[in-house]
Design an enzyme around this catalytic site. Structure first.
Site, PDB file in Angstrom:
ATOM      1  N   HIS A  57      17.263 -15.383  31.746  1.00  0.00           N
ATOM      2  CA  HIS A  57      16.480 -15.446  30.579  1.00  0.00           C
ATOM      3  C   HIS A  57      16.370 -17.112  30.052  1.00  0.00           C
ATOM      4  CE1 HIS A  57      20.548 -15.204  28.252  1.00  0.00           C
ATOM      5  NE2 HIS A  57      20.390 -16.242  28.400  1.00  0.00           N
ATOM      6  N   HIS A  58      16.953 -17.756  31.124  1.00  0.00           N
ATOM      7  CA  HIS A  58      16.727 -19.486  30.827  1.00  0.00           C
ATOM      8  C   HIS A  58      15.431 -19.793  31.758  1.00  0.00           C
ATOM      9  CE1 HIS A  58      20.437 -20.303  28.463  1.00  0.00           C
ATOM     10  NE2 HIS A  58      20.927 -19.199  29.086  1.00  0.00           N
ATOM     11  N   TYR A  85      28.937 -17.912  26.682  1.00  0.00           N
ATOM     12  CA  TYR A  85      29.964 -17.208  25.986  1.00  0.00           C
ATOM     13  C   TYR A  85      31.632 -17.557  26.177  1.00  0.00           C
ATOM     14  CZ  TYR A  85      26.421 -14.123  24.803  1.00  0.00           C
ATOM     15  OH  TYR A  85      25.400 -13.578  24.380  1.00  0.00           O
ATOM     16  N   ARG A  88      11.216 -30.161  23.212  1.00  0.00           N
ATOM     17  CA  ARG A  88      12.470 -30.957  23.291  1.00  0.00           C
ATOM     18  C   ARG A  88      12.925 -32.073  24.115  1.00  0.00           C
ATOM     19  NH1 ARG A  88      16.526 -26.558  26.603  1.00  0.00           N
ATOM     20  NH2 ARG A  88      18.084 -28.146  26.073  1.00  0.00           N
ATOM     21  N   ASP A 108      56.596 -20.858  26.236  1.00  0.00           N
ATOM     22  CA  ASP A 108      55.592 -21.853  26.645  1.00  0.00           C
ATOM     23  C   ASP A 108      54.647 -21.052  27.442  1.00  0.00           C
ATOM     24  OD1 ASP A 108      54.609 -24.260  27.665  1.00  0.00           O
ATOM     25  OD2 ASP A 108      56.431 -25.070  26.596  1.00  0.00           O
ATOM     26  N   TRP A 140      21.369 -32.147  30.433  1.00  0.00           N
ATOM     27  CA  TRP A 140      22.745 -31.659  31.031  1.00  0.00           C
ATOM     28  C   TRP A 140      22.677 -30.600  32.112  1.00  0.00           C
ATOM     29  CZ3 TRP A 140      25.555 -26.919  30.313  1.00  0.00           C
ATOM     30  CH2 TRP A 140      24.827 -25.896  29.770  1.00  0.00           C
ATOM     31  N   SER A 194      38.315 -13.346  14.113  1.00  0.00           N
ATOM     32  CA  SER A 194      39.005 -12.027  13.987  1.00  0.00           C
ATOM     33  C   SER A 194      40.408 -12.163  13.551  1.00  0.00           C
ATOM     34  CB  SER A 194      39.032 -11.328  15.276  1.00  0.00           C
ATOM     35  OG  SER A 194      37.625 -11.237  15.721  1.00  0.00           O
ATOM     36  N   HIS A 234      24.849 -19.165  31.776  1.00  0.00           N
ATOM     37  CA  HIS A 234      25.053 -18.402  30.747  1.00  0.00           C
ATOM     38  C   HIS A 234      26.512 -17.649  30.430  1.00  0.00           C
ATOM     39  CE1 HIS A 234      23.436 -15.600  27.356  1.00  0.00           C
ATOM     40  NE2 HIS A 234      24.504 -15.012  27.690  1.00  0.00           N
ATOM     41  N   HIS A 272      25.038 -36.470  25.146  1.00  0.00           N
ATOM     42  CA  HIS A 272      25.479 -35.680  23.936  1.00  0.00           C
ATOM     43  C   HIS A 272      25.971 -34.262  24.264  1.00  0.00           C
ATOM     44  CE1 HIS A 272      25.389 -33.676  19.984  1.00  0.00           C
ATOM     45  NE2 HIS A 272      24.479 -32.786  20.348  1.00  0.00           N
ATOM     46  N   LYS A 289      30.273  -6.429  16.735  1.00  0.00           N
ATOM     47  CA  LYS A 289      31.470  -7.466  16.163  1.00  0.00           C
ATOM     48  C   LYS A 289      31.089  -7.845  14.576  1.00  0.00           C
ATOM     49  CE  LYS A 289      33.830  -9.961  18.736  1.00  0.00           C
ATOM     50  NZ  LYS A 289      34.979  -8.909  19.117  1.00  0.00           N
ATOM     51  N   SER A 325      40.047 -28.844  36.348  1.00  0.00           N
ATOM     52  CA  SER A 325      40.768 -28.732  34.697  1.00  0.00           C
ATOM     53  C   SER A 325      40.587 -27.250  34.186  1.00  0.00           C
ATOM     54  CB  SER A 325      40.338 -29.887  33.989  1.00  0.00           C
ATOM     55  OG  SER A 325      40.954 -29.487  32.609  1.00  0.00           O
ATOM     56  N   SER A 326      39.260 -27.104  34.010  1.00  0.00           N
ATOM     57  CA  SER A 326      39.255 -25.622  33.199  1.00  0.00           C
ATOM     58  C   SER A 326      39.654 -24.452  34.331  1.00  0.00           C
ATOM     59  CB  SER A 326      37.650 -25.422  33.197  1.00  0.00           C
ATOM     60  OG  SER A 326      37.101 -26.314  32.363  1.00  0.00           O
ATOM     61  N   THR A 352      27.550  -7.586  20.535  1.00  0.00           N
ATOM     62  CA  THR A 352      27.575  -8.534  19.430  1.00  0.00           C
ATOM     63  C   THR A 352      27.256  -8.105  17.859  1.00  0.00           C
ATOM     64  OG1 THR A 352      26.425  -9.935  20.975  1.00  0.00           O
ATOM     65  CG2 THR A 352      26.545 -11.004  18.881  1.00  0.00           C
ATOM     66  N   GLU A 412      28.948 -19.618  30.600  1.00  0.00           N
ATOM     67  CA  GLU A 412      29.471 -20.733  30.014  1.00  0.00           C
ATOM     68  C   GLU A 412      29.029 -20.571  28.560  1.00  0.00           C
ATOM     69  OE1 GLU A 412      31.227 -23.150  30.703  1.00  0.00           O
ATOM     70  OE2 GLU A 412      30.862 -24.579  29.007  1.00  0.00           O
TER      71      GLU A 412
HETATM   72  C1  HEM Z   1      22.478 -12.534  20.998  1.00  0.00           C
HETATM   73  C2  HEM Z   1      22.832 -13.445  21.800  1.00  0.00           C
HETATM   74  C3  HEM Z   1      22.064 -14.399  22.536  1.00  0.00           C
HETATM   75  C4  HEM Z   1      20.706 -14.393  22.985  1.00  0.00           C
HETATM   76  C5  HEM Z   1      19.977 -13.204  23.196  1.00  0.00           C
HETATM   77  C6  HEM Z   1      20.374 -15.594  23.532  1.00  0.00           C
HETATM   78  C7  HEM Z   1      18.839 -15.590  24.411  1.00  0.00           C
HETATM   79  C8  HEM Z   1      18.895 -17.184  24.816  1.00  0.00           C
HETATM   80  C9  HEM Z   1      17.614 -17.436  25.701  1.00  0.00           C
HETATM   81  C10 HEM Z   1      16.780 -16.303  25.894  1.00  0.00           C
HETATM   82  C11 HEM Z   1      17.676 -18.778  25.827  1.00  0.00           C
HETATM   83  C12 HEM Z   1      16.650 -19.517  26.784  1.00  0.00           C
HETATM   84  C13 HEM Z   1      15.595 -20.195  25.711  1.00  0.00           C
HETATM   85  C14 HEM Z   1      14.780 -20.862  26.717  1.00  0.00           C
HETATM   86  O1  HEM Z   1      15.077 -21.977  27.154  1.00  0.00           O
HETATM   87  O2  HEM Z   1      13.426 -20.784  26.580  1.00  0.00           O
HETATM   88  C15 HEM Z   1      18.881 -19.187  25.311  1.00  0.00           C
HETATM   89  C16 HEM Z   1      19.065 -20.508  25.466  1.00  0.00           C
HETATM   90  C17 HEM Z   1      20.296 -21.093  24.898  1.00  0.00           C
HETATM   91  N1  HEM Z   1      21.308 -20.466  24.494  1.00  0.00           N
HETATM   92 FE1  HEM Z   1      21.501 -18.533  23.884  1.00  0.00          FE
HETATM   93  N2  HEM Z   1      21.456 -16.476  23.352  1.00  0.00           N
HETATM   94  C18 HEM Z   1      22.381 -15.683  22.673  1.00  0.00           C
HETATM   95  C19 HEM Z   1      23.718 -16.310  22.390  1.00  0.00           C
HETATM   96  C20 HEM Z   1      24.029 -17.602  22.560  1.00  0.00           C
HETATM   97  C21 HEM Z   1      25.273 -17.948  22.249  1.00  0.00           C
HETATM   98  C22 HEM Z   1      26.460 -17.146  21.595  1.00  0.00           C
HETATM   99  C23 HEM Z   1      25.458 -19.348  22.683  1.00  0.00           C
HETATM  100  C24 HEM Z   1      26.468 -20.123  22.722  1.00  0.00           C
HETATM  101  C25 HEM Z   1      27.530 -20.229  22.076  1.00  0.00           C
HETATM  102  C26 HEM Z   1      23.896 -19.644  23.394  1.00  0.00           C
HETATM  103  C27 HEM Z   1      23.556 -21.013  23.905  1.00  0.00           C
HETATM  104  C28 HEM Z   1      22.361 -21.328  24.405  1.00  0.00           C
HETATM  105  C29 HEM Z   1      22.258 -22.298  24.888  1.00  0.00           C
HETATM  106  C30 HEM Z   1      23.104 -23.773  24.914  1.00  0.00           C
HETATM  107  C31 HEM Z   1      20.720 -22.328  25.323  1.00  0.00           C
HETATM  108  C32 HEM Z   1      20.009 -23.474  25.942  1.00  0.00           C
HETATM  109  C33 HEM Z   1      20.295 -23.925  27.075  1.00  0.00           C
HETATM  110  C34 HEM Z   1      19.504 -25.423  27.565  1.00  0.00           C
HETATM  111  O3  HEM Z   1      18.407 -24.818  28.163  1.00  0.00           O
HETATM  112  O4  HEM Z   1      19.982 -26.342  27.330  1.00  0.00           O
HETATM  113  N3  HEM Z   1      23.153 -18.619  23.181  1.00  0.00           N
HETATM  114  N4  HEM Z   1      19.679 -18.259  24.636  1.00  0.00           N
HETATM  115 CU   LIG Z   2      21.803 -17.553  28.103  1.00  0.00          CU
END
Ligand code: HEM
Ligand SMILES: [Cu+2]
Lengths: 536, 296
Positions: free
Chosen positions: A301-302, A256, A449, A106, A142, A267, A252, A77, A330, A168-169, A327, A254
């Site tokens: 932070h992950h 963004y 999870r 183009d 993933w 916008s 990370h 997924h 914005k 591709s990307s 952010t 990614e």
């Molecule tokens: C204010 C901005 C953001 C902050 C401070 C933030 C912070 C975090 C943190 C600390 C985690 C890790 C959580 C953990 O695994 O314990 C996380 C996970 C994640 N964030 Fe954010 N995030 C922000 C914005 C975003 C945005 C804009 C996206 C995507 C469009 C995003 C997508 C994700 C994803 C996909 C994960 C999980 C990844 C995984 O473990 O599978 N985050 N975020």
């Molecule tokens: Cu992140």
């Protein structure tokens, strides 16, 4: 209509043969359409996987599927949605809109553009085919953390699929950068470009910077599994945590990559329906750039819970929280753009407003996760799942739907059904909150999870979430219906400037946009641009 | 409609090379994945499929580049197309830099963190005590095989032998290609061909020594890809670099042929420059390798 060039003598209109037109294409509009159809298909395939997940989680206990299959579903997924649905749909939008927005005939490198697209279906055939193989598909998440991900045979296919998507990307991104930097019509200065174009310029840079890093990471996985290397094996002096570092150095930025183009879309749409130029154009551009820069120094932070040294925990915590500043700029500017505007609420605008509110909720939960000590508790729970679905579904995916409604008239020449668009919107926006909001509570209460069974204490919220899930999934069938109706059956013709308040070059060409536009560079009038007069 | 302005923009005609490329890549990796998973001694269609894919990729490159070269020679391209190509090549090289960055990152992490922590340094005290007691961490022959000496005892390649020679070879190849470039711009065909030819030969020489070094590592030093994290970083970094040198040498050889055929003019020779940039990039990567893999 001087620059609505439809004349052809050197290269003609759309080629007749199906193969010639769609497979050998060098036309940014056709390739954009291919990308959009592909990503919509992947959206439904990935969505089907999500339905399996929510069905299994409807009640505690093992109901429908085997645990291994459940894990395949969560893994697939995510991979399908991230690499198959969100990213290619943004590339499709870039293909369609960037040349129209900057007055180019183009993309800069049209054949490579075609290659970028055609790699994608093959990459996903490779990835999805593992589900039908004797050993099953990848099931380690993933994020592909070793050593778990190295079990089984499917990892080789997954890795090669990731390599293909990366190629591709990267090619797509190179093309977008070259188009923006090299193909703008005279007079389209960098600081007159629509914010969508800016957002893609910066996104493309991120892609070129981090996709190779992902390729490197999965290559090390491959050699660890098949060629006896010890990158991630402590007994040989390596470290599994090393993989996480490399992966999240990609990962990370990614996330963004999946949100900056969304910022760009929003916008464009909000000024149109607020009938006001965007508030703080330059601030918007600089905010995107600083978010992109910061995204390179927050990856750990992950990994707060893996046992990083204290200094790293603190650095990554503060650096992450810093991202909230641009952010916030914005969000503030979107709200200020609407402030005092004469607003109307057509479907694209509804999705955009929902984006601003719901994405911000995702930003707040992100901020909570960014607190290292708190994250020890939240990590790997449904709170994280709720967080990233708010930013990715009500963020990225909503922006894509907003974009589809906004530009469908330009693409197809027809107006979609506003009634059904609104039904789609309200159905989606309510169900998505029923689906994901309870997951915050589940996570705070400690539900992990990626798990097919759970404590009965979590039963109620899971059932609510699943109901929201099926409802949200069903709502997307309305979207499919609206799109098909608009393209093939709608009787209502779209005007060239399909929305009263719309500014920008794309609205100066006919609807539907002819096969070739801007064979000759258009003359740019500043007051025709949404952000042309940046002086005031 | 400004017909007189018509050739301001150039959009290439449709082409079947992209789909050929996509199919070839798919065949290659599908074959490779099958091959990797084949049981030893068991026939697998993966291996032949992989080689078919590689052959298709080579054919595709040949065909695609031939059509681009023909278009370029027939004067279809204008300054704007040239700039797009340049940007494309520059950003491609940047992506390659990031790819190497991942492996350098792994090297630094292993040396500075992973191995010392396994030896009990920093916050690795308990891990050391409970899991890897007695592991005396150091980089290179004594500690790079990890706590369990995976791959067995090995020796490392001394920096001041073949690697130094290879450094000098690559550095001089950077000089010869610059001489060739200046000659091209000045219209001195003979110097151009000699300079470029010398670059190709130096590239081959480098590869020959590199192969020699690998043979020595495997046969005499017991330094293999499986020699713990040291062997992994050593061979992956130098190996990917070697692959890039191989590719660069092939491209240089093709450019030599094109020069000999008189394809390039004084101020229109993007193909030459693209390969020269690539060569300099490979050169710089080697300097980093020499420093961080061999010397330090
Ligand atoms: C204010 C901005 C953001 C902050 C401070 C933030 C912070 C975090 C943190 C600390 C985690 C890790 C959580 C953990 O695994 O314990 C996380 C996970 C994640 N964030 Fe954010 N995030 C922000 C914005 C975003 C945005 C804009 C996206 C995507 C469009 C995003 C997508 C994700 C994803 C996909 C994960 C999980 C990844 C995984 O473990 O599978 N985050 N975020
Ligand atoms: Cu992140």
């Amino acid at each position: 209509m001087a620059h609505a060039a439809t004349h052809d003598h050197d290269h003609h209109g759309a080629p007749k043969g199906f193969f010639q037109r769609w497979v050998m294409s060098t036309n940014h509009k056709d390739i954009g359409t291919l990308y959009l159809i592909f990503s919509l298909t992947m959206f439904f395939i990935g969505g089907a996987f999500a339905m399996v997940i929510r069905a299994e989680l409807f009640k505690p206990g093992m109901q429908l599927v085997q645990p291994y299959f459940f894990n395949e579903m969560t893994t697939m997924h995510a991979l399908v949605m991230i690499f198959g649905a969100i990213m290619p749909s943004f590339v499709g939008l870039a293909n369609w809109m960037i040349p129209l927005m900057v007055g180019a005939p183009d993309m800069a490198l049209p054949r490579m553009n075609n290659l970028s697209f055609w790699i994608m279906p093959f990459a996903f055939i490779l990835l999805l085919s593992t589900l039908f193989m004797p050993g099953g598909g990848p099931a380690g998440g993933w994020t592909m953390y070793p050593p778990l991900s190295l079990q089984g045979e499917s990892i080789a296919y997954t890795i090669f699929a990731v390599h293909l998507m990366g190629i591709s990307s990267i090619m797509g991104a190179i093309n977008i950068i070259a188009t923006i930097l090299n193909m703008r019509a005279p007079g389209m200065d960098l600081l007159k470009m629509p914010v969508f174009v800016w957002s893609w310029l910066i996104t493309a840079f991120l892609l070129i910077a981090v996709m190779p890093v992902l390729a490197g990471a999965v290559t090390m996985l491959l050699t660890d599994k098949y060629f006896h290397t010890n990158f991630f094996n402590a007994a040989g002096g390596g470290d599994p945590v090393l993989f996480q570092h490399i992966f999240w150095f990609f990962g990370h930025p990614e996330v963004y990559i999946m949100i900056l183009p969304a910022f760009g879309i929003i916008s464009e749409i909000i000024p149109t329906f607020a009938r006001k130029p965007i508030f703080g154009y330059r601030a918007m551009v600089f905010a995107i750039a600083s978010i992109a820069f910061l995204s390179f120094i927050v990856w750990a932070h992950h990994m707060f819970a893996v046992g990083l040294p204290m200094g790293a925990e603190i650095f990554f915590m503060y650096a992450t929280m810093l991202i909230a500043v641009p952010t916030g700029v914005k969000v503030f500017n979107w709200v200020s753009t609407m402030w005092g505007g004469s607003m109307t609420f057509e479907t694209p605008m509804l999705f955009s407003i929902a984006f601003v509110i719901l994405f911000t909720i995702g930003g707040f939960s992100g901020l909570m996760l960014a607190l290292a000590p708190a994250d020890f508790q939240y990590h790997d729970t449904y709170f994280v799942v709720a967080h990233f679905h708010y930013v990715l579904v009500t963020g990225a995916a909503f922006s894509i739907m907003a974009a589809a409604y906004y530009w469908l008239p330009k693409w197809s020449g027809n107006m979609y059904s506003e009634t059904w668009g609104k039904i789609h919107f309200w159905s989606s926006v309510i169900s998505v909150n029923v689906l994901f909001f309870p997951q915050h509570f589940l996570g705070l209460a400690g539900m992990p999870r990626r798990i097919p069974d759970y404590n009965v204490a979590f039963a109620n919220f899971n059932m609510i979430s699943s109901i929201g899930g099926f409802w949200f999934g069903a709502s997307q069938l309305i979207f499919l219906g609206v799109v098909i109706h608009c393209v093939f059956f709608s009787k209502k013709k779209a005007a060239d400037r399909s929305w009263e308040g719309a500014k920008g070059l794309e609205w100066t060409v006919p609807s539907p946009a002819p096969f070739h536009t801007f064979d000759v560079p258009p003359v740019i009038h500043d007051d025709e641009l949404a952000h042309g007069n940046t002086e005031h | 409609m400004g017909h007189q302005q018509h050739d301001v923009y150039f959009v290439p005609s449709k082409s079947y090379w992209p789909i050929v490329a996509a199919v070839s890549m798919f065949v290659t990796v599908f074959g490779a994945a099958h091959w990797l998973n084949a049981q030893p001694g068991q026939a697998s269609f993966g291996e032949p499929l992989f080689w078919v894919g590689i052959a298709m990729i080579l054919g595709m490159f040949f065909g695609w580049f031939r059509s681009v070269i023909n278009e370029s020679l027939s004067g279809s391209y204008n300054g704007q197309v040239d700039r797009s190509f340049r940007m494309g090549m520059m950003w491609f090289i940047f992506s390659e830099v990031m790819f190497f960055g991942a492996f350098f990152g792994a090297l630094f992490y292993a040396r500075l963190f992973a191995v010392p922590w396994l030896g009990g340094e920093g916050h690795g005290v308990l891990t050391h005590q409970f899991l890897w007691e007695g592991y005396n961490a150091s980089w290179g022959a004594s500690g790079g095989g990890g706590p369990q000496k995976i791959g067995g005892a090995f020796q490392t390649i001394p920096a001041w032998g073949l690697p130094l020679l290879n450094t000098l070879i690559l550095l001089s190849s950077g000089v010869t290609i610059t001489i060739a470039h200046h000659a091209l711009k000045a219209g001195h065909r003979r110097t151009l061909l000699i300079g470029l030819g010398a670059t190709v030969l130096l590239g081959c020489l480098f590869l020959w020594f590199q192969a020699h070094e690998y043979a020595e590592a495997y046969e005499h030093f017991n330094l293999t890809l499986g020699s713990g994290v040291y062997g992994a970083t050593f061979f992956m970094l130098t190996g990917f670099h070697g692959m890039h040198v191989t590719l660069g040498t092939i491209m240089l050889a093709i450019i030599w042929v094109r020069c000999a055929k008189g394809h390039f003019s004084k101020d229109d020779h993007f193909g030459f420059e693209a390969v020269a940039w690539y060569w300099h990039f490979v050169d710089v990567v080697w300097l980093a390798l020499f420093l961080f893999v061999y010397v330090l």
